[in-house]
Scaffold this motif. Structure first.
Motif, mmCIF file in Angstrom:
data_model
loop_
_atom_site.group_PDB
_atom_site.id
_atom_site.type_symbol
_atom_site.label_atom_id
_atom_site.label_comp_id
_atom_site.label_asym_id
_atom_site.label_seq_id
_atom_site.Cartn_x
_atom_site.Cartn_y
_atom_site.Cartn_z
ATOM 1 N N LEU A 96 -49.732 -20.017 -27.592
ATOM 2 C CA LEU A 96 -48.563 -19.286 -26.456
ATOM 3 C C LEU A 96 -48.379 -17.728 -26.991
ATOM 4 O O LEU A 96 -48.114 -16.693 -25.740
ATOM 5 C CB LEU A 96 -47.159 -20.210 -26.689
ATOM 6 N N ALA A 97 -47.843 -17.563 -28.366
ATOM 7 C CA ALA A 97 -48.204 -15.900 -28.049
ATOM 8 C C ALA A 97 -49.195 -15.585 -28.139
ATOM 9 O O ALA A 97 -48.604 -14.067 -27.874
ATOM 10 C CB ALA A 97 -47.961 -16.028 -29.921
ATOM 11 N N THR A 98 -50.430 -16.197 -28.300
ATOM 12 C CA THR A 98 -51.887 -15.019 -27.584
ATOM 13 C C THR A 98 -51.181 -14.977 -25.577
ATOM 14 O O THR A 98 -51.485 -13.844 -25.152
ATOM 15 C CB THR A 98 -52.192 -15.562 -27.917
ATOM 16 N N GLU A 99 -50.745 -15.917 -25.345
ATOM 17 C CA GLU A 99 -50.461 -15.885 -23.930
ATOM 18 C C GLU A 99 -49.411 -14.842 -23.271
ATOM 19 O O GLU A 99 -49.381 -14.570 -22.241
ATOM 20 C CB GLU A 99 -50.475 -17.302 -23.302
ATOM 21 N N LEU A 100 -48.399 -14.639 -24.072
ATOM 22 C CA LEU A 100 -47.042 -14.390 -24.291
ATOM 23 C C LEU A 100 -47.709 -12.555 -24.971
ATOM 24 O O LEU A 100 -47.184 -11.871 -23.831
ATOM 25 C CB LEU A 100 -46.299 -14.696 -25.369
#
Length: 423
Positions: A96-100
């Motif tokens: 999720l952090a990478t996607e964000l």
């Protein structure tokens, strides 16, 4: 990039500001906020799971000491389950952090309040103009004809060696080029800028740090075997000197200047307006870069504008300053002023400098911070400007200073050149 906390707390303001860039960012902003909520909720669940697992480990230790192995075995089975759960949650939080982050990379900087509305360069605001446009003699020529006449730049030889857009400077043309570089550096260092020499290739992290990646990936030359990029401007390596750096407030401001060649693919550039020196794949430029306290960055920007004005006054070239509209601003900029010199032989304005304030946009990517008086880490502001880009300055000098007897060298450059006319 934009700070996630700011987006979360100012969604409508962000959407409205990006509308000035003619971007409908509503759906992206909503997606950013939702992803951030999911990431934070996952992180809370992960922290709780790890906390529970740690507590059970302590309980197991106490039970083993007390000789209650059966009860300890039951708790061990539970910790195995918790460890598996924490692993899954950790992977989910990381994804999720990478996607964000990747989504945040797609959002440009927010324009400052004084950025004018507009979609094209025709909507830029002319804020200053100075210098008399010279009246040229009959038969005056554009620079691409003058350089052939006086044999000082060879475009065809550059094509032979590398391709179109890679000129070869010769004789007095090469000496004038070197004179301009030295003059610009001397002006910058006299104004308090510290001269640095930096690599002409940068890694991917540096490209992301200043915002050339992923926005301008197609415009950069990429050495794929080594995964290095040829720099499009000295801004990239000079600003990246401060990547992952925490300065003391007392160290601000930091002022650097650098000369480098610059490399740009300029894909899609064609037509009469890119003839000669007007647009190149390789060109020389002297850059100024500042790291500033947020309270001082706009005063610093005004100072940079005045500094470039002073150079053009000494060169005695007619110029104007434009405040760029939302639709014509660079991806990373909060406010940009473009300088243009008037080419009398081409009867058009030529851009020769951009001076920009990026506020915290680059610093957030770079993790460039300073420790304030209370000991807290704050994001710095970064600024940069061309001081100056050489090709169109050289074109303006060749065209505006031409006479029937030859091309007169601007007085301020004669000590650097060692000659006062090209004939």
């Amino acid at each position: 990039m934009l700070q996630i906390a700011f987006i979360r707390e100012n969604q409508e303001k962000v959407i409205k500001a990006l509308a000035k860039r003619n971007i409908d960012a509503k759906s992206v902003v909503e997606e950013v906020v939702q992803l951030d909520e999911n990431r934070r909720a996952t992180q809370v669940e992960l922290d709780n799971t790890l906390s529970e697992s740690n507590k059970l480990s302590k309980d197991i230790g106490e039970l083993m000491k007390a000789g209650e192995k059966a009860k300890a075995a039951i708790l061990k089975e539970k910790t195995v389950s918790l460890k598996e759960k924490s692993k899954e949650l950790g992977e989910k939080a990381e994804a999720l952090a990478t996607e964000l982050t990747n989504l945040l990379y797609t959002l440009p900087n927010l324009p400052a309040d004084i950025v004018p509305e507009g979609k094209t360069p025709d909507d830029n605001l002319n804020v200053f103009e100075e210098g008399d446009i010279p009246v040229l003699h009959e038969g005056a020529q554009p620079h691409w004809e003058l350089v052939k006449k006086y044999d000082i730049i060879d475009f065809e030889l550059g094509v032979k060696i590398a391709g179109a857009g890679f000129p070869v400077y010769k004789g007095k043309g090469a000496r004038l080029q070197r004179a301009l570089i030295n003059y610009f550096l001397d002006k910058n260092t006299a104004a308090g800028y510290n001269e640095v020499q930096v690599p002409h290739l940068v890694n991917e992290a540096s490209g992301y740090g200043t915002g050339q990646l992923p926005d301008k990936e197609g415009q950069m030359y990429h050495s794929t075997i080594d995964d290095l990029y040829l720099i499009p401007t000295a801004e990239v390596p000079v600003t990246n000197l401060f990547r992952d750096v925490i300065l003391n407030e007392s160290e601000l401001p930091v002022l650097h200047t650098a000369y480098t060649p610059c490399f740009r693919r300029e894909a899609g550039s064609y037509g009469a307006h890119v003839r000669g020196l007007n647009r190149l794949h390789q060109f020389d430029k002297v850059e100024i870069v500042r790291v500033e306290h947020p309270d001082n960055s706009y005063a610093a920007l005004d100072g940079m504008v005045e500094h470039v004005k002073d150079i053009l006054k000494e060169l005695k070239l007619p110029y104007r300053v434009l405040r760029l509209c939302g639709g014509d601003m660079g991806f990373t900029s909060a406010l940009t002023y473009d300088f243009e010199v008037f080419s009398t032989a081409q009867d058009r304005w030529l851009e020769i400098s951009s001076v920009s304030n990026f506020e915290t946009f680059q610093a957030n990517r770079l993790k460039l911070r300073f420790k304030d008086k209370d000991g807290k880490n704050q994001l710095a502001h970064t600024l940069n400007g061309s001081s100056l880009a050489l090709p169109r300055v050289l074109a303006g000098i060749l065209e505006n200073y031409q006479t029937p007897e030859g091309i007169v060298i601007p007085e301020v450059l004669r000590p650097y050149c060692g000659f006062d006319i090209i004939n």
